[in-house]
Design a protein around this motif. Structure first.
Motif, mmCIF file in Angstrom:
data_model
loop_
_atom_site.group_PDB
_atom_site.id
_atom_site.type_symbol
_atom_site.label_atom_id
_atom_site.label_comp_id
_atom_site.label_asym_id
_atom_site.label_seq_id
_atom_site.Cartn_x
_atom_site.Cartn_y
_atom_site.Cartn_z
ATOM 1 N N SER A 81 32.058 30.921 -0.562
ATOM 2 C CA SER A 81 31.947 31.084 1.037
ATOM 3 C C SER A 81 31.711 29.966 1.708
ATOM 4 O O SER A 81 31.425 28.722 1.426
ATOM 5 C CB SER A 81 30.792 32.365 1.220
ATOM 6 N N VAL A 130 39.203 38.763 1.470
ATOM 7 C CA VAL A 130 38.340 37.829 2.246
ATOM 8 C C VAL A 130 37.792 38.713 3.041
ATOM 9 O O VAL A 130 38.143 39.874 3.508
ATOM 10 C CB VAL A 130 39.327 36.964 3.302
ATOM 11 N N TYR A 173 41.115 30.449 7.266
ATOM 12 C CA TYR A 173 40.309 31.023 8.126
ATOM 13 C C TYR A 173 39.328 30.367 9.009
ATOM 14 O O TYR A 173 39.080 30.603 10.263
ATOM 15 C CB TYR A 173 39.346 32.173 7.264
ATOM 16 N N ALA A 194 35.406 34.614 0.039
ATOM 17 C CA ALA A 194 36.822 34.993 -0.545
ATOM 18 C C ALA A 194 36.709 35.125 -1.850
ATOM 19 O O ALA A 194 35.739 34.471 -2.605
ATOM 20 C CB ALA A 194 37.692 33.546 -0.273
ATOM 21 N N VAL A 237 41.966 29.199 1.063
ATOM 22 C CA VAL A 237 41.938 30.403 2.046
ATOM 23 C C VAL A 237 40.812 30.147 3.043
ATOM 24 O O VAL A 237 40.849 30.438 4.073
ATOM 25 C CB VAL A 237 41.417 31.654 1.101
ATOM 26 N N LEU A 238 39.475 29.592 2.423
ATOM 27 C CA LEU A 238 38.521 29.603 3.392
ATOM 28 C C LEU A 238 38.853 28.587 4.598
ATOM 29 O O LEU A 238 38.677 28.800 5.872
ATOM 30 C CB LEU A 238 37.191 28.802 2.745
ATOM 31 N N ILE A 280 32.672 33.449 5.947
ATOM 32 C CA ILE A 280 33.820 33.547 5.545
ATOM 33 C C ILE A 280 33.605 33.828 4.056
ATOM 34 O O ILE A 280 33.262 32.978 3.346
ATOM 35 C CB ILE A 280 35.005 32.704 5.744
#
Lengths: 416, 416
Positions: A184, A215, A248, A233, A244-245, A231
């Protein structure tokens, strides 16, 4: 155990339920578990009572695969976690000779006589594995209950953490066949209400709703640290998590811009240290309403001495007039805040002056209500500027909100 | 509900289970409940998931008479405590018009537009009573479930505490027929180690052991607030409680003397305000290592403006030389602390000067290790005095211990 291994934490101790100590063990365990991708859905606290500990353990094992119990493994009569596990596991307590010797040695090696009570700590439910007490005298236990397990750990934080990192996490993961990583990242935000923020980032939430997956986003209101958006994931590798983080984070930053002042443990103080260092600026602060709170918050940050020259707490009005050269008059005003900022800059010979004046309460001052605050900053050759704030809450929350608002005012002034 | 009313506390929020914040709400609630004689046997934490919140609420209501739920009442999508209660109570959520107006007014009175999200907070399970949100926008709820009750409160500590003290405790007690009073009094102590303190008051403990009854003593180590000894009495009336507690307080004070700096919520700041006011003294503070922490702690106390003239944070050494007239030389020293105390007294024209200089860390300074601190005070015509301290811990704990040690140094100087 499957990839969705559920771990539950139970803290044992009447002192927790009387509010005499804060249960930081569970918080620490949560962090460690989520770092390695293990899920924790429930946590509980229960007092030193056999029936209730047994009830709490049974409820936990009904919901979860692994139960970590902290506390109640000491030598005294009110330490009854061993007895409770013996009931839940339906296995008698037996004396472990090796453990008796080990505990005995811990005392003799320090030239102390062992109180006979301590032998209770060598009583373990039959079929248990023992986690040796490297840092204390209380051994930990690993107790299989069908295809589930109880890990019993001492309540003393340093002993508990040692056993978790030395043994418990690995033992749990060994049994998890296939697991994902949970990572996160938390964006820290100031200068917008929680509901306004929620509206701003609604599009990101909507997109998540349309493509439900791995997510999640969460708001965390954290008082004087503003609002955080976390956030999270759940993916198969650290590398994938990072990508991915980051994606976002970018989407959110595009919407929020400078409202984001930091990420994860990077706080408002760090943001200011960073900006001031980069600009080769030095700071002096004049505080009235906050009585030194801004300076002391900055003072917590290592390295701040490079940029912070000092502060003047002009609590008494005469100090504002004499030391900061404020014009005699109303002190709860834009004018006073501006003069304080310029005055403190001159006093300390810094390049920037930051100032706060206002009413903390509980009484009115100059006919203005508690929560009325003026902040001002004077930066280099720029025209000094000020802002009026109306802050909610009692004396202490007004002071705390005033402090972080002033820091954020300076941050924005340095960015723009 | 009977005299053995059982209250359970459930904290809601995924951030709690990820270890991102410590659940101090439950701890505070435990204290308040035990103060008024209510029993709390279990506490739990659960994430922002409807099914799991419902499960946790149902388990709690099966064991206990009253459930206090904290968190999940905000305006955003992940705030679902209202929905969960609606399921558990089997009552639909309905919009409360009065509440809509109230929330709307909170925004219009500040000249702000209300995000439409906030109307979610006016949705309440049918049959609920509302606790008005005096300090925030999230209303609390009182929801009858058969002959039991759920109290739903916001997770923001200041809002939660306000509702508990304004309404929840009274509402619970109203339903308790017959109860004994549990009263406690806490002596606050500074300047002695826990083990030394334990030796000092051993006679009082021994007497209690010989006459076991309705009084218990407990040590609570509370970090920068020193050590507390809590005396708890379970008796039948407030009057009896007062007399028992006062007797024990006297016995302890006889042994501890000036080591006791306060009782209950009377803190070190209050002790100083009291002593300074009585002596018609005014105070100015020179801070280096603590960067304003002493002044800001004093600033939290209403009425402090009567005695606190101000403070100078001489973080940069030049400020010590220029503004406090410290002789150019080593600044981590008795001499510097003494000159700072005298210099700040002159600068602000106060009767007393208090000063701190030292090494917070992480690096050495003037070859002295982190934790080295010098405090000094100059009072009226007395010879100024100083003391060297060696404080443990990291940068922040060194600063906090330095702050309270300096305050206690002044307190003792004012008493003797």
């Amino acid at each position: 155990m499957s990839e969705s291994t559920k771990v539950e934490v139970l803290a044992v101790g009447t002192e927790l339920l009387l509010g005499q100590i804060v249960d930081t063990n569970s918080t620490w365990l949560s962090q460690r578990l989520s770092e390695v991708g293990l899920t924790c859905y429930f946590q509980g606290k229960v007092g030193d009572n056999l029936d209730r500990i047994v009830l709490a353990m049974r409820s936990a094992l009904a919901r979860s695969d692994v139960l970590i119990v902290c506390g109640g493994l000491g030598p005294t009569q009110d330490d009854i976690t061993r007895e409770a596990i013996s009931v839940v596991a339906n296995q008698p307590l037996i004396s472990d000779r090796d453990l008796e010797r080990l505990i005995q040695e811990k005392f003799t090696s320090k030239g102390r006589e062992m109180p006979s009570n301590n032998l209770r700590q060598a009583q373990v439910p039959r079929g248990s594995q023992i986690i040796s007490p490297d840092l204390g005298t209380a051994p930990g236990l690993i107790v299989p209950i069908g295809n589930k397990r109880i890990y019993a750990l001492p309540g003393v934080p340093v002993e508990m953490k040692d056993m978790v990192d030395r043994c418990v996490i690995d033992d749990i993961l060994l049994r998890v066949q296939d697991r994902s990583t949970i990572s996160s990242r938390t964006l820290r935000i100031w200068g917008v209400s929680e509901s306004r923020l929620s509206e701003l980032i609604a599009p990101v939430f909507e997109e998540l709703d349309q493509h439900p997956g791995n997510v999640t986003l969460a708001f965390l209101a954290s008082g004087i640290d503003g609002i955080r958006i976390r956030i999270t994931a759940r993916v198969s590798s650290d590398q994938e998590a990072d990508s991915v983080l980051s994606a976002y984070e970018s989407s959110l930053r595009e919407i929020l811009g400078n409202l984001v002042y930091g990420v994860d443990n990077f706080g408002m103080e760090d943001a200011l240290l960073d900006l001031l260092s980069k600009g080769n600026e030095t700071l002096a602060i004049a505080e009235s309403i906050t009585a030194g709170l801004v300076a002391s918050r900055l003072g917590r940050t290592p390295g701040i001495s490079r940029v912070l020259k000092g502060a003047l707490v002009a609590y008494n009005n005469q100090a504002k007039f004499d030391l900061l050269k404020v014009t005699n008059g109303l002190v709860i005003s834009h004018e006073c805040a501006l003069e304080m900022a310029m005055g403190v800059r001159e006093l300390f010979g810094s390049t920037i002056g930051l100032a706060l004046t206002g009413v903390a309460g509980p009484d009115l001052q100059e006919e203005q209500p508690p929560g009325t605050v003026f902040v001002a900053c004077a930066i280099g050759d720029h025209k000094p500027k000020s802002r009026k704030l109306m802050l909610p809450g009692n004396r202490i929350s007004v002071q705390e909100l005033a402090a972080i608002s002033a820091m954020d005012f300076l941050r924005n002034s340095l960015i723009s």
